[in-house]
Scaffold this active site. Structure first.
Site, PDB file in Angstrom:
ATOM      1  N   ASP A   6     140.866   6.716 -32.582  1.00 18.74           N
ATOM      2  CA  ASP A   6     141.980   6.826 -31.813  1.00 18.74           C
ATOM      3  C   ASP A   6     143.429   6.630 -32.483  1.00 18.74           C
ATOM      4  O   ASP A   6     143.566   5.773 -33.127  1.00 18.74           O
ATOM      5  CB  ASP A   6     142.221   5.608 -30.706  1.00 18.74           C
ATOM      6  N   LYS A  68     153.238   9.869 -34.235  1.00 17.73           N
ATOM      7  CA  LYS A  68     152.779  11.057 -33.341  1.00 17.73           C
ATOM      8  C   LYS A  68     153.539  11.736 -32.569  1.00 17.73           C
ATOM      9  O   LYS A  68     153.500  12.947 -31.920  1.00 17.73           O
ATOM     10  CB  LYS A  68     151.747  10.145 -32.601  1.00 17.73           C
ATOM     11  N   GLU A 165     142.417  12.074 -25.070  1.00 19.00           N
ATOM     12  CA  GLU A 165     142.462  10.639 -24.689  1.00 19.00           C
ATOM     13  C   GLU A 165     141.636  10.373 -23.387  1.00 19.00           C
ATOM     14  O   GLU A 165     140.703   9.663 -23.459  1.00 19.00           O
ATOM     15  CB  GLU A 165     143.847   9.972 -24.860  1.00 19.00           C
ATOM     16  N   ASP A 188     147.119   5.875 -17.607  1.00 24.17           N
ATOM     17  CA  ASP A 188     147.167   5.182 -19.004  1.00 24.17           C
ATOM     18  C   ASP A 188     148.575   4.872 -19.240  1.00 24.17           C
ATOM     19  O   ASP A 188     149.618   5.739 -19.334  1.00 24.17           O
ATOM     20  CB  ASP A 188     146.867   6.463 -19.791  1.00 24.17           C
TER      21      ASP A 188
END
Ligand code: AMP
Length: 564
Positions: A6, A68, A165, A188
């Site tokens: 992850d 990211k 994800e 999320d």
């Protein structure tokens, strides 16, 4: 072996399949979360993780975080500004990050994070791991996915799959077992971003039907709102927020804070996720009633108000059975396991139906091959003698799930001779090898003489289903009693070792031990004897701890006496 990774905006995690189970790897300090932060010191190699994060306040321009947000982006894209890094355009228009005198691509920086995870993983499992599954948000486009893949390759991985994800989270929650055409929503809410995805399971594969969210909405915004409402620093607001997840009110710095106030301050922000959820459902052409499950990912979903909000929007209680910070990494690891082939063909014949082990000191079961391990397999451990001048070790091979040896099934016994030696000095390696035919070869080797003793056991795998069910049922039914007995036995073994040692230390030191210490020790020893008799595990453990502390100076004094 294939790693599951992850690669997160704030934190990253790595896992691997171990004998059929996904496990996440801790770094040398025992921490599973690695901050996705890289510090470029003025001289020397870049540093990744916690030490890099610690440098951020004092050296903001030398520490890159949230890379990211930049990977696979062009400088012209608006989101680029939100990472807080100084950037310039590369020859192809892609982002380059300026740090110190360097200009690096986001892939190169992500590769440093991935290399650190790779090193931790290899340190932990002792072999090199060159293949990986890496997760990305569902909304990542082709350029962002390819750049993430390149980052993996720069770190020395062959990237077997780039996985979304929410799909990883659904795997972690075991939603692939819901049956054909199951539909699930993955909510999320992390530190800095919010994602909502609706997935459909088709022929064992998840398809993302829709995804929506806000890349600048998360727990950080809650901290800011709370800091304002309470008039405290954001850092403290975050701490109070976490504490109020587990209790209705907390004391902090002589003030008391109520969860009801937290809820009131946070609700308007959490409310912002509503329209994304509704949009995602309508994009997927689904009513809430068509969903088979709703699962939670991201640290902020631990908050009771978030859970209530999700339940209200989706008209069902969310599944909270997984660790919200770890679900994505766990799912990536499960996907890695599927790719390794280890998870696909599990039939009863190919795995050990029950654990195999041997009896050790105090009558405890010591598992060598855990149940459900894929066959063929090999595992072993090193043992020593419990008693001085013992000249053989008797090894009893057992099968079952109970903590005490006597409750498991005996499969065979062998005696391993070795030269008499002081307690704890003999070294006998015991290795179990279960071959493809289900035959268990037990090999014991006295490392001093190199002499091997071997037995073969043919009944290790052929156990009836009913017997397996009964053993598993019993192990659950007696789980507490069994565990209690194991802990007591371990404490008793420690007492059996310590009491004579303390005795002989007192004798050896004689007058050198002050009277009051001597009487304190003998008082404790009395209490330990009573606790042993009463089988009182917790007293025994506390008292042994006290004895340990009290007798520490004796050990030092003994050593000095020997050296003098
Ligand atoms: P993630 O990006 O998934 O690691 O989520 C981090 C966010 O979760 C941060 O805003 C944390 O403050 C928040 N968080 C972590 N643990 C808790 C908790 N026990 N209660 C409330 N928020 C939490």
């Amino acid at each position: 072996m294939i790693a599951g990774i992850d690669l997160g905006t704030t934190h990253s995690l790595v896992g691997i399949m171990d004998s059929g189970f996904p496990v996440l790897i801790a770094d040398a300090d025992g921490r599973r979360l690695t901050p996705s932060a890289v510090w470029f010191p003025e001289c020397g190699e870049p540093v990744v993780g916690w030490p890099a994060l610690e440098k951020k306040p004092t050296h903001p321009s030398l520490v890159v975080t949230s890379v990211k947000r930049l990977i696979g982006r062009r400088v012209a894209e608006a989101a680029v500004s939100s990472s807080g890094c100084a950037v310039e355009a590369g020859p192809d228009g892609g982002v380059r990050i300026l740090v110190g005198s360097l200009s690096l691509s986001p892939e190169e920086i992500s590769a440093l994070i991935l290399s650190k995870l790779k090193a931790d993983l290899e340190m932990s499992c002792g072999v090199s791991v060159d293949r990986a599954v890496i997760t990305v948000p569902a909304y990542f486009n082709d350029a962002q996915r390819s750049a993430t893949k390149r980052a993996g390759e720069l770190a020395g991985f062959t990237v077997e799959r780039i996985l979304s994800e929410p799909t990883a989270a659904a795997l972690a929650y075991g939603l692939d077992r819901l049956g054909e055409r199951a539909r699930v929503a993955v909510y999320d809410l992390g530190g800095g971003t919010f994602d909502i995805s609706v997935l459909e399971l088709n022929c064992g594969v998840f398809e993302v039907l829709s995804t929506n969210g806000d890349t600048s909405l998360g727990g950080d915004d809650l901290d800011a709102a709370l800091a304002k409402a309470w008039g405290v620093a954001r850092f403290d607001a975050e701490k109070i927020k976490r504490a109020l997840t587990d209790s209705d009110s907390v004391e902090f710095d002589h003030h008391s804070y109520l969860r009801s106030d937290l809820d009131a301050a946070c609700l308007p922000i959490i409310e912002k996720t509503r329209r994304h959820c509704l949009r995602s459902l309508s994009d997927a052409h689904l009513e809430t009633s068509a969903l088979d499950a709703v699962v939670l990912v991201g640290g902020a979903t631990r908050m009771p108000i978030v859970r209530r909000f999700v339940a209200e929007i989706f008209g069902r209680e969310p599944d909270v059975s997984q660790h919200p910070d770890e679900a994505v990494a766990l799912g990536a690891t499960i996907q890695a396991g599927i790719l390794e082939g280890g998870l696909q063909n599990l039939t009863l014949l190919d795995v050990t139906p029950l654990s195999l082990g041997i009896e050790t000191f105090g009558g405890l079961m010591n598992v060598i091959i855990p149940r459900n391990t894929t066959i063929p397999c090999k595992a072993g451990e090193m043992f020593t003698n419990a008693v001085a001048n013992q000249s053989a070790m008797s090894i009893s091979v057992l099968q079952g799930e109970r903590e005490m040896a006597r409750d498991n099934w005996p499969l065979g016994r062998m005696d391993v001779p070795f030269p008499p030696s002081p307690k704890g000095q003999a070294r006998v390696g015991v290795q179990f090898e279960l071959d493809a035919n289900g035959i268990l070869h037990v090999l014991a080797r006295d490392t001093a003489s190199g002499r091997d003793t071997v037995i073969d056991i043919h009944s290790a795998v052929e156990v009836s289903d009913e017997a397996v069910e009964k053993m598993l049922g019993d192990s659950l039914e007696y789980a507490f009693e069994d565990m209690d007995e194991r802990i007591f036995t371990e404490a008793k073994l420690k007492a059996d070792e310590m009491l004579p040692a303390v005795d002989s230390a007192l004798n050896a030191l004689g007058e050198k031990v002050p009277v009051e210490i001597r009487s304190a020790i003998s008082g404790l020893v009395q209490k330990i004897r009573s606790a042993l008799e009463a089988r009182s595990t917790s007293d025994l453990k506390t008292l042994l701890g006290e004895l340990d502390t009290l007798t520490e100076p004796l050990a030092t004094a003994l050593l000095e006496q020997t050296l003098a």
